[in-house]
Design a protein around this motif. Structure first.
Motif, short mmCIF file in Angstrom:
data_model
loop_
_atom_site.label_atom_id
_atom_site.label_comp_id
_atom_site.label_asym_id
_atom_site.label_seq_id
_atom_site.Cartn_x
_atom_site.Cartn_y
_atom_site.Cartn_z
N THR A 89 0.86 -1.19 -0.12
CA THR A 89 0.05 0.15 0.10
C THR A 89 0.93 1.28 0.07
O THR A 89 0.58 2.21 -0.73
N ASP A 107 -6.22 -0.54 -4.61
CA ASP A 107 -5.48 -1.42 -3.55
C ASP A 107 -6.60 -2.30 -2.98
O ASP A 107 -7.31 -2.09 -2.34
N GLU A 108 -6.18 -3.55 -3.50
CA GLU A 108 -7.36 -4.87 -3.07
C GLU A 108 -8.54 -4.41 -3.29
O GLU A 108 -9.62 -4.32 -2.45
MG LIG Z 1 -2.23 -2.74 2.12
#
Ligand SMILES: [Mg+2]
Ligand SMILES: Nc1ncnc2c1ncn2[C@@H]1O[C@H](COP(=O)(O)OP(=O)(O)OP(=O)(O)O)[C@@H](O)[C@H]1O
Length: 253
Positions: free
Chosen positions: A46, A174-175
């Protein structure tokens, strides 16, 4: 790699207080392709993604050195314009955050800020971007209904459409499917594959099957360092580094 890099990272180091979160990152992310960042929890995925969009700037005690070149321009340079940099990049977060307004206004929000399109132009934009994420047929009869009434999967597609309406060059995720059911996940994955024709896409994912399905390249990060970067098949099936081998072994049969 023959493609032109869209994002070039040179000697990037990120520290927060005493923690050295990213160590000497050097990477060229190719244009018009999907690159996935994989690695164990807490390794810095991240943080690396956020460094591309200057989203680390506001963290108290953060120290960033090195360069991130987007279209050849250093986004950490003295004269960098953060608003312009962010406009180039759409960010798709882990959970959808639709704006507390109608479906229509969520899409119209960006174009209204960045220009003054007519009602007719806005209608066309809203339809165009809802179609781009496969949401038009589902919502065309309720455009002025609240965005929060949509399912989570629909909200995530709305957020993607909202991001695209600002005409970015790069999409960062991000995911972005981790809160979604398998069908919505598949829809987003298929969209990502389509969108790479026009955009450079960088995704953080801990799902190696997803990285395999959608990405052209994979970056493997471990304890703040890039261990290996290469074409998806190579990283997942025939990695050079022992650490990468160990990481992917448990997941890929
Ligand atoms: Mg992360
Ligand atoms: N604001 C912060 N202050 C201090 N440490 C931080 C901060 N943000 C992240 N970290 C630390 O930096 C390291 C990397 O975090 P990061 O969120 O980038 O990991 P990640 O690979 O995305 O993990 P996950 O897969 O769990 O999301 C972690 O040890 C984390 O605790």
């Amino acid at each position: 790699m023959t493609q032109t890099p869209h994002i070039g990272v040179k000697n990037l180091n990120v520290r927060i207080g005493d923690s050295h979160l990213l160590k000497d990152i050097n990477i060229n992310i190719p244009d018009k392709s999907v690159t996935s960042i994989i690695g164990p929890s807490g390794c810095g995925k991240t943080t690396l993604l956020k460094s591309f969009n200057r989203l680390l700037d506001d963290i108290p005690g953060v120290n960033i050195t090195g360069n991130v070149l987007v279209d050849g321009e250093d986004i950490y340079g003295k004269h960098a314009d953060v608003t312009q940099i962010r406009k180039k990049m759409g960010l798709l977060a882990q959970r959808p955050f639709p704006l507390p307004m109608s479906i229509y206004d969520n899409i119209a929000y960006g174009p209204r800020i960045h220009g003054a399109p007519s009602k007719k132009e806005l209608n066309a934009l809203v339809e165009h971007y809802l179609k781009a994420v496969g949401l038009w047929e589902e919502v065309k009869g309720r455009l002025h209904g609240s965005a929060s009434s949509l399912s989570i999967g629909q909200q995530q597609r709305l957020c993607l459409a909202r991001g695209l309406a600002v005409e970015p060059e790069i999409i960062l995720g991000d995911e972005s499917t981790s809160a979604l059911d398998p069908i919505s996940t598949k829809i987003i994955e298929d969209l990502i594959i389509q969108l790479k024709e026009k955009y450079t896409i960088v995704l953080v994912t801990h799902i190696l099957r997803q990285a395999r399905r959608v990405s052209d390249y994979i970056i493997f990060v471990y304890m703040g360092e890039i261990i290996e970067f290469g074409p998806t098949e190579e990283i997942l099936l025939n990695p050079k580094e022992k650490l990468t081998k160990e990481y992917v072994k448990g997941f890929i049969s």
